[in-house]
Structure formats: C-alpha cells, structure tokens
Enzyme design. Structure first.
Site, mmCIF file in Angstrom:
data_model
loop_
_atom_site.group_PDB
_atom_site.id
_atom_site.type_symbol
_atom_site.label_atom_id
_atom_site.label_comp_id
_atom_site.label_asym_id
_atom_site.label_seq_id
_atom_site.Cartn_x
_atom_site.Cartn_y
_atom_site.Cartn_z
ATOM 1 N N CYS A 43 1.163 -1.314 0.151
ATOM 2 C CA CYS A 43 -0.126 -0.033 -0.535
ATOM 3 C C CYS A 43 0.743 1.117 0.067
ATOM 4 C CB CYS A 43 -0.663 0.266 0.955
ATOM 5 S SG CYS A 43 -2.007 0.915 1.497
ATOM 6 N N ASP A 45 0.437 3.962 2.233
ATOM 7 C CA ASP A 45 0.390 4.098 3.140
ATOM 8 C C ASP A 45 1.237 4.701 3.570
ATOM 9 O OD1 ASP A 45 0.245 4.174 6.154
ATOM 10 O OD2 ASP A 45 -1.824 3.997 5.545
ATOM 11 N N ARG A 47 3.085 4.506 6.719
ATOM 12 C CA ARG A 47 3.259 4.526 7.866
ATOM 13 C C ARG A 47 3.267 2.512 7.247
ATOM 14 N NH1 ARG A 47 -2.442 4.346 10.508
ATOM 15 N NH2 ARG A 47 -2.815 3.529 8.495
ATOM 16 N N HIS A 99 -2.454 -4.454 4.483
ATOM 17 C CA HIS A 99 -2.031 -3.573 6.073
ATOM 18 C C HIS A 99 -3.058 -3.633 6.762
ATOM 19 C CE1 HIS A 99 -2.713 0.532 5.657
ATOM 20 N NE2 HIS A 99 -2.460 0.216 4.313
ATOM 21 N N CYS A 102 -6.832 -0.461 6.531
ATOM 22 C CA CYS A 102 -6.065 0.667 5.777
ATOM 23 C C CYS A 102 -7.427 1.263 5.045
ATOM 24 C CB CYS A 102 -5.740 -0.425 4.136
ATOM 25 S SG CYS A 102 -5.242 -0.108 2.503
#
Ligand code: CO
Length: 211
Positions: A43, A45, A47, A99, A102
């Site tokens: 992803c 993302d 993080r 994750h 998400c």
C-alpha cells in the site's frame, strides 16, 4: 514549510554519511546494477515502508505501491513492474503486503463518494462482493474490517497468479513464489497468511492458461 523542505536535503546528506562511514564502496557497488530476489507490492500508506519492514537495504527489494496494494489486471504500471521483475530481474518471490487500518479498504466498506478514487476503490468493493457471505456475518466492525483486509490480500495474490506474466514464468519452470502478508501498523509485525502459490493449480480452471 521552507525549513521542512531544506531539512530533507540535509537528511539526505546525513544518510549518505551514515551509509559510507563504515562502507565507502556502498554506493559504487549499487551503481553496478541491481539483482533483488524479491518484488514487494504494498500500500502507498506512509506507515508501511517496504524496505524498513523487512530490514532490506537499497538493492534488495523491487517495489510497487498503490492504494490498498491492488493487482488490477489492466494496470499498465503494475504489469510493467511485474514483467520487469519476473523476466529481467528474475526475482523468486513476490509479496503482496496489505495492512490493518488500510484507508482504501475502509473506504470500500463505505458508500460515501470520495471522488475519482471511487473508481479505484471499486476493485476493492468487488472483493467484498465475492466474500460478502463471510464478511456480513461478522458483527464486530473492527473484526470485519480486519478480515476484509486479509481477504483483499488473498484476492490480489490470486490475481497475480492469473496474469500471463506469472503463468508464463511457471510454464517455463522458473522458480517463482507468490505470498500474502498483512502488516500491523500497531506493532510493526507482519502476518504470513500462508497462501503461498508456486503454480496455477489452485486457480479456477477458467483462469489456467495453457501454452
Ligand atoms: Co493502505
């Protein structure tokens, strides 16, 4: 804002210093080329940084990231990365890493329009539709969300296996394994979903390509 931006360049210089301090050849070695054994599809993302999560140095992992770690069979970007990774780099493992928490998967559970991205999220909604019987009976919202994240990864691993690129590699006897992981942003740990594939036998018959 200006300060923040300038700091990025300073951080880069500091990073180069730390890399070359005990290994002066670090960058000149990398300049000779790459031969990573692994493709990571994760992803976008912030993080979930691919290299850090698996302790990989530059040169050790080829990376593709998009919203909700999707393998969309008409996505030229993903297909090009996959083709290069499998056929030029001859990577041996592909990890699809989703994750918990998400935002893309969460948006797919909701009906509210959020703009252009609705069209990307649509692919994740398809995953919900395939698995609605399992998902709809989970009473707890958080639990249902977590399971949806896992099912989305499982679908994307199967979608990878359906590509002509992966099936062609398997047909040629290339050593290539596909894996599905979920990363937990709360503790940094990855969970192997144990759905690894190394041939097309578990695909529905209609997807099994013959060469
Ligand atoms: Co995400």
């Amino acid at each position: 804002m200006e300060k923040f931006y300038k700091q990025l360049i300073e951080n880069n210089r500091e990073w180069v210093r730390s890399k070359t301090e005990n290994d002066p050849e670090f960058f000149s070695r990398l300049a000779n080329g790459q031969k990573p054994p692994l493709l990571w599809i994760g992803c976008a993302d912030s993080r979930v940084p691919a290299n850090e999560v698996i302790g990989a140095q530059p040169g050790e992992v080829f990376v593709h990231r998009n919203i909700a770690n999707m393998v969309v069979h008409s996505d030229m970007n993903m297909l090009s990365v996959l083709d290069f990774a499998v056929n030029a780099l001859e990577i041996q493992h592909v990890i699809v890493c989703g994750h918990y928490g998400c935002g893309g998967v969460k948006a797919a559970m909701d009906n509210r329009s959020i703009g252009l991205i609705d069209n990307w999220i649509r692919h994740i909604k398809d995953v919900y539709r395939f698995h609605h019987k399992e998902l709809d009976v989970i009473q707890d919202d958080k639990e249902r969300f977590n399971r949806f994240v896992e099912l989305n990864v499982i679908e994307q691993v199967h979608d990878l296996a359906k590509t002509s690129i992966v099936q062609n590699a398997w047909n040629k006897g290339q050593n290539l394994m596909l894996h599905g992981w979920v990363y937990d942003v709360k503790d940094g740990l990855v969970k192997d979903l144990n759905i690894s594939l190394k041939n097309n036998k578990s695909l529905a018959e209609v997807y099994q390509l013959e060469f």
